[in-house]
Scaffold this active site. Structure first.
Site, PDB file in Angstrom:
ATOM      1  CD  GLN A   1      -2.528   1.709   0.323  1.00 11.99           C
ATOM      2  OE1 GLN A   1      -3.194   0.908  -0.326  1.00 11.99           O
ATOM      3  NE2 GLN A   1      -2.482   3.000  -0.010  1.00 11.99           N
TER       4      GLN A   1
ATOM      5  CG  HIS B   1     -14.029   5.823  -4.450  1.00 12.51           C
ATOM      6  ND1 HIS B   1     -14.424   7.046  -3.976  1.00 12.51           N
ATOM      7  CD2 HIS B   1     -12.697   5.746  -4.195  1.00 12.51           C
ATOM      8  CE1 HIS B   1     -13.394   7.687  -3.459  1.00 12.51           C
ATOM      9  NE2 HIS B   1     -12.321   6.905  -3.571  1.00 12.51           N
ATOM     10  CD  GLU B   2     -10.774   2.689  -4.553  1.00  8.77           C
ATOM     11  OE1 GLU B   2      -9.881   3.438  -5.002  1.00  8.77           O
ATOM     12  OE2 GLU B   2     -11.256   2.827  -3.417  1.00  8.77           O
TER      13      GLU B   2
ATOM     14  NE  ARG C   1     -13.135  -0.483   4.219  1.00  8.97           N
ATOM     15  CZ  ARG C   1     -14.310  -0.443   3.620  1.00  8.97           C
ATOM     16  NH1 ARG C   1     -15.107  -1.508   3.659  1.00  8.97           N
ATOM     17  NH2 ARG C   1     -14.691   0.617   2.961  1.00  8.97           N
TER      18      ARG C   1
ATOM     19  CG  ASP D   1      -1.023   7.391   5.034  1.00  9.28           C
ATOM     20  OD1 ASP D   1      -1.305   7.860   3.920  1.00  9.28           O
ATOM     21  OD2 ASP D   1      -0.324   6.373   5.194  1.00  9.28           O
TER      22      ASP D   1
ATOM     23  CE1 TYR E   1     -10.926  10.278   1.583  1.00 13.85           C
ATOM     24  CE2 TYR E   1     -11.989   8.906  -0.067  1.00 13.85           C
ATOM     25  CZ  TYR E   1     -10.920   9.174   0.755  1.00 13.85           C
ATOM     26  OH  TYR E   1      -9.845   8.333   0.720  1.00 13.85           O
TER      27      TYR E   1
ATOM     28  CG  HIS F   1      -9.216   7.266  -7.360  1.00  9.48           C
ATOM     29  ND1 HIS F   1      -8.949   8.578  -7.049  1.00  9.48           N
ATOM     30  CD2 HIS F   1      -9.646   6.691  -6.207  1.00  9.48           C
ATOM     31  CE1 HIS F   1      -9.199   8.793  -5.754  1.00  9.48           C
ATOM     32  NE2 HIS F   1      -9.627   7.661  -5.228  1.00  9.48           N
TER      33      HIS F   1
ATOM     34  CE  LYS G   1     -16.005   3.087   5.889  1.00 10.01           C
ATOM     35  NZ  LYS G   1     -16.758   3.218   4.641  1.00 10.01           N
TER      36      LYS G   1
ATOM     37  N   GLY H   1     -10.576   0.237   2.053  1.00 11.03           N
ATOM     38  CA  GLY H   1     -11.659  -0.367   1.294  1.00 11.03           C
ATOM     39  C   GLY H   1     -11.166  -0.722  -0.089  1.00 11.03           C
ATOM     40  N   GLY H   2     -10.514   0.235  -0.702  1.00 11.38           N
ATOM     41  CA  GLY H   2      -9.949   0.009  -2.017  1.00 11.38           C
ATOM     42  C   GLY H   2      -8.793   0.945  -2.259  1.00 11.38           C
ATOM     43  CG  MET H   3      -4.317   1.772  -3.328  1.00 10.28           C
ATOM     44  SD  MET H   3      -4.419   3.528  -2.842  1.00 10.28           S
ATOM     45  CE  MET H   3      -3.499   4.262  -4.197  1.00 10.28           C
ATOM     46  CD  GLU H   4      -6.456   5.836  -5.653  1.00  8.78           C
ATOM     47  OE1 GLU H   4      -6.924   5.099  -4.774  1.00  8.78           O
ATOM     48  OE2 GLU H   4      -6.069   7.001  -5.438  1.00  8.78           O
ATOM     49  CG  ASN H   5      -2.540   0.171  -6.261  1.00 10.91           C
ATOM     50  OD1 ASN H   5      -1.983   1.226  -5.956  1.00 10.91           O
ATOM     51  ND2 ASN H   5      -2.852  -0.751  -5.362  1.00 10.91           N
TER      52      ASN H   5
ATOM     53  CD  GLU I   1      -9.299   9.653  -2.404  1.00  6.00           C
ATOM     54  OE1 GLU I   1     -10.419   9.204  -2.739  1.00  6.00           O
ATOM     55  OE2 GLU I   1      -8.232   9.015  -2.581  1.00  6.00           O
TER      56      GLU I   1
HETATM   57  N1  BES Z   1      -6.998   6.382  -2.450  1.00  6.92           N
HETATM   58  C1  BES Z   1      -7.868   5.966  -1.426  1.00  6.92           C
HETATM   59  C2  BES Z   1      -7.191   5.229  -0.311  1.00  6.92           C
HETATM   60  C3  BES Z   1      -6.104   6.024   0.394  1.00  6.92           C
HETATM   61  C4  BES Z   1      -6.238   7.371   0.648  1.00  6.92           C
HETATM   62  C5  BES Z   1      -4.977   5.372   0.813  1.00  6.92           C
HETATM   63  C6  BES Z   1      -5.213   8.060   1.297  1.00  6.92           C
HETATM   64  C7  BES Z   1      -3.970   6.058   1.463  1.00  6.92           C
HETATM   65  C8  BES Z   1      -4.084   7.411   1.698  1.00  6.92           C
HETATM   66  C9  BES Z   1      -9.019   5.107  -1.971  1.00  6.92           C
HETATM   67  O1  BES Z   1      -9.430   5.476  -3.239  1.00  6.92           O
HETATM   68  C10 BES Z   1     -10.204   5.316  -1.068  1.00  6.92           C
HETATM   69  O2  BES Z   1     -10.639   6.429  -0.985  1.00  6.92           O
HETATM   70  N2  BES Z   1     -10.687   4.270  -0.418  1.00  6.92           N
HETATM   71  C11 BES Z   1     -11.843   4.339   0.456  1.00  6.92           C
HETATM   72  C12 BES Z   1     -13.064   3.818  -0.236  1.00  6.92           C
HETATM   73  C13 BES Z   1     -13.938   4.857  -0.789  1.00  6.92           C
HETATM   74  C14 BES Z   1     -15.172   4.232  -1.406  1.00  6.92           C
HETATM   75  C15 BES Z   1     -14.315   5.955   0.146  1.00  6.92           C
HETATM   76  C16 BES Z   1     -11.612   3.436   1.639  1.00  6.92           C
HETATM   77  O3  BES Z   1     -10.590   2.768   1.689  1.00  6.92           O
HETATM   78  O4  BES Z   1     -12.439   3.403   2.533  1.00  6.92           O
HETATM   79 ZN    ZN Z   2     -10.367   7.377  -3.269  1.00  8.99          ZN
END
Ligand code: BES
Ligand code: ZN
Length: 625
Positions: free
Chosen positions: A171, A327-328, A580, A405, A412, A331, A582, A300-304, A350
């Site tokens: 990550q 969402h991803e 996770r 971070d 968002y 990105h 969050k 939740g996800g990462m837009e690699n 975001e």
């Molecule tokens: N790019 C983010 C994840 C992120 C942000 C990682 C900042 C490290 C630092 C990813 O696109 C994201 O926003 N994920 C959210 C899901 C989204 C539907 C709100 C998550 O992980 O909850």
């Molecule tokens: Zn995002």
């Protein structure tokens, strides 16, 4: 006048591309020629990187790494192709964090270099300074990562779905790429990359690049990423993976025990790509695949790029949480194509993506559905705002000296609401045309908040006059002209919650036809209840056993607040079965805020900590202090 002609040309070019992209195809759209884009913007100061791309910049990375599970180590070489931004510049400055640098050689000539590795800053890591020769065009660094590398999680077999093989996941966002590759770890620096990765024969490696769908016999995998990307989009996953295609340009990688459920749950992915392209232009990255990770994945996800990384906690069985894919995927435009120049401009990644996510879900599932998601987002904003100091309530944030971070999530939904306001004022057609032109004009470039404001002033001057742009971007809270999403379904849910709150019986509520979003909103709409009243709801609606991670999380948070101890075994199960951030961090924080729950929090964390990714570990470590 000249500008106008240029803008028209852009729109024409975009329309053409859209037509050719209608048929799904694996052929990739090459990076746009200079005729389509403005000159790259000048570098701005990045408080989270030691790199000096204004002197020398990295344009290509060639990695050659061995993946050693026993040592929890990546070891090998990173060859960086460089270009001088300032003629005669003689130093390459890189970011590293907990890397053991063994040697540096300059090419041509393979000349050993006298590099200097500075003492580490706890957030930024160590500056690596490499003196160059006038002819140097490539710098080869031999290095190894540390077992504690913050980007990497090395999973024991027990922490995977298959239970037989280990797993490695990375990550890199925001500034963790430097813990596994020495590079210019600033989102303003884009480079193409290639990689050779050696893994144990039983495992498969995938990256945010062109991937194979088959196991290699010798455990050696080659990757290329032909589009230039910023470092935070470097990603690697290694595990006992299978692949299942959705169609010719998208599919899903997951462990064998998860692959069927994953491919069913995410089968709308091709439709989402189509909807996204209809909105804001062709998908420019070739394939779009998903990688479902073990439950310890911290996000939740990462837009690699080309390969979104996903938590398995969104596999609800009924597609109810697939807006995360939207969402991803979004990105791929907002973030990966037009990239925040620094982490202070994170809302450009975001906020835009959350807006775009809602537009994709509207296109696929209808306005009623997307309004519910907008409202769930608004609830989140209203919960978070009072917890934030005023200076953290803006969209643009000065994060100097802080770990990016730890930036608040507010950007968002506040960012998305700001864009919704712009849409409402401009009218959808005009706004969409503006956004599409914006993605085209700045594709493969970085964007600052001030440059975005300039683009807005130029493209939609009348709208800018009406909306108080500065107040939204630099001011606190939600401005008075904040859009108001509306949902009939949610109005009914709120009425039911109110009725129950005023003493009505649980049996008076009929949830049989409610979606998980309505259930989640019900839980979030309830005032404080006694444990007995919580128990009444639970007996009828079984929230403690919910298989929907968002509903369950909302219920468990409420259970802590309302002292509903019956749910505590479920809290322990939840905290020990996924990582996770969050979900995990707020639950520990809620427990910690009740003196009599602290022992329980510590006990659960003692069991769970080793299974969390370093990102989640440090978030909880900070919380339980
Ligand atoms: N790019 C983010 C994840 C992120 C942000 C990682 C900042 C490290 C630092 C990813 O696109 C994201 O926003 N994920 C959210 C899901 C989204 C539907 C709100 C998550 O992980 O909850
Ligand atoms: Zn995002």
């Amino acid at each position: 006048m000249k500008r106008l002609t240029f803008a028209l040309l852009l729109v024409a070019a975009a329309c053409k591309q859209e037509q050719s992209a209608v048929a799904p195809s694996v052929a990739q759209t090459p990076p746009p020629s200079s005729a389509q884009t403005a000159a790259p913007p000048a570098f701005v100061h990045d408080p989270h990187s030691y790199a000096r791309p204004d002197e020398v910049r990295v344009t290509h990375l060639a990695l050659d790494l061995d993946v050693d599970f026993a040592k929890k180590q990546l070891a090998g070489t990173a060859a960086l192709t460089i270009q001088r931004t300032r003629p005669n510049a003689s130093t390459l400055t890189l970011d590293t964090h907990d890397l053991a640098i063994q040697s540096v050689a300059l090419n041509p000539g393979n000349v050993p270099a006298q590099f200097a590795l500075a003492t580490a800053d706890p957030i930024l890591g160590s500056k690596l300074t490499i003196p160059l020769q006038p002819a140097t065009n490539t710098v080869v660094i031999r290095y190894a990562s540390s077992p504690g590398a913050r980007a990497l999680q090395w999973l024991e077999p027990a922490m995977t779905a298959g239970k037989k093989q280990p797993f490695l996941l990375s990550q890199s966002e925001a500034i963790l790429a430097r813990t596994w590759v020495p590079l210019q770890d600033s989102p303003q620096v884009r480079f193409t990359y290639e990689a050779t990765i050696r893994v144990p024969h039983e495992l498969m490696a995938v990256m945010s690049a062109e991937n194979v769908t088959q196991r290699s016999a010798d455990g050696v995998y080659h990757f290329t990423m032909p589009q230039p990307v910023p470092s935070y989009l470097m990603a690697l996953g290694v595990g006992d993976l299978a692949f299942r295609a959705f169609d010719g340009r998208s599919g899903v990688y997951a462990e064998v025990p998860v692959i069927d459920a994953a491919s069913r749950e995410f089968s709308d992915t091709p439709k989402m790509i189509g909807a996204a392209e209809q909105l804001y232009g062709p998908y420019r990255w070739g394939r779009y695949d998903l990688l479902v990770l073990p439950p310890s994945f911290p996000y939740g996800g990462m837009e690699n790029p080309r390969l979104t990384f996903l938590t398995p906690t969104v596999i609800a069985g009924d597609k109810s949480l697939v807006s995360l894919i939207a969402h991803e995927l979004a990105h791929s435009w907002s973030g990966n194509l037009v990239t925040n120049a620094t982490w202070n401009d994170f809302w450009l990644n975001e906020g835009f993506t959350t807006y775009f996510e809602h537009r994709i879900t509207e296109a696929l599932y209808g306005r009623e559905y997307s309004e519910m998601l907008w409202l769930l987002g608004l609830t989140q904003v209203k919960e978070e705002l009072p917890t934030l100091p005023v200076k953290d309530q803006a969209l643009y944030l000065d994060l100097t000296g802080r770990d990016p971070d730890d930036a608040p999530d507010l950007v968002y939904e506040k960012g998305a609401l700001f864009l919704r306001l712009l849409e409402e004022k401009a009218g959808r057609a005009r706004w969409d045309q503006f956004l599409r032109g914006y993605f085209d004009a700045h594709a493969f470039q970085s964007m600052t908040t001030t440059r975005f404001i300039d683009a807005l002033k130029q493209g939609l001057p009348d709208v800018v006059q009406q909306v108080k742009v500065e107040e939204w971007i630099y001011g606190p809270g939600l401005p008075a002209n904040c859009p108001q999403p509306h949902s009939e379904a949610f109005a009914k849910v709120e009425a039911a919650a109110k009725q129950f709150a005023s003493g009505g019986p649980a049996s008076a509520i009929d949830m049989t036809k409610w979606s998980s979003h309505e259930r989640q909103h019900f839980v979030e709409s309830l005032p404080s209840l006694t444990p007995a009243r919580m128990g009444e709801l639970d007996a009828r609606f079984h929230f403690t056993d919910s298989g929907n991670s968002e509903v369950l999380f909302a219920w468990l948070m409420k259970s802590v607040e309302d002292r509903y101890k019956t749910a505590y075994p479920a809290i322990e199960r939840f905290l020990t079965s996924q990582g996770r951030r969050k979900f995990v961090k707020p639950l520990y924080a809620a427990l910690w805020s009740h003196a009599e729950d602290r022992a329980f929090a510590k006990e659960v964390y003692a069991k769970a900590r080793a299974s969390y990714h370093p990102v989640t570990q440090s978030a909880v470590d900070d919380t339980l202090k």
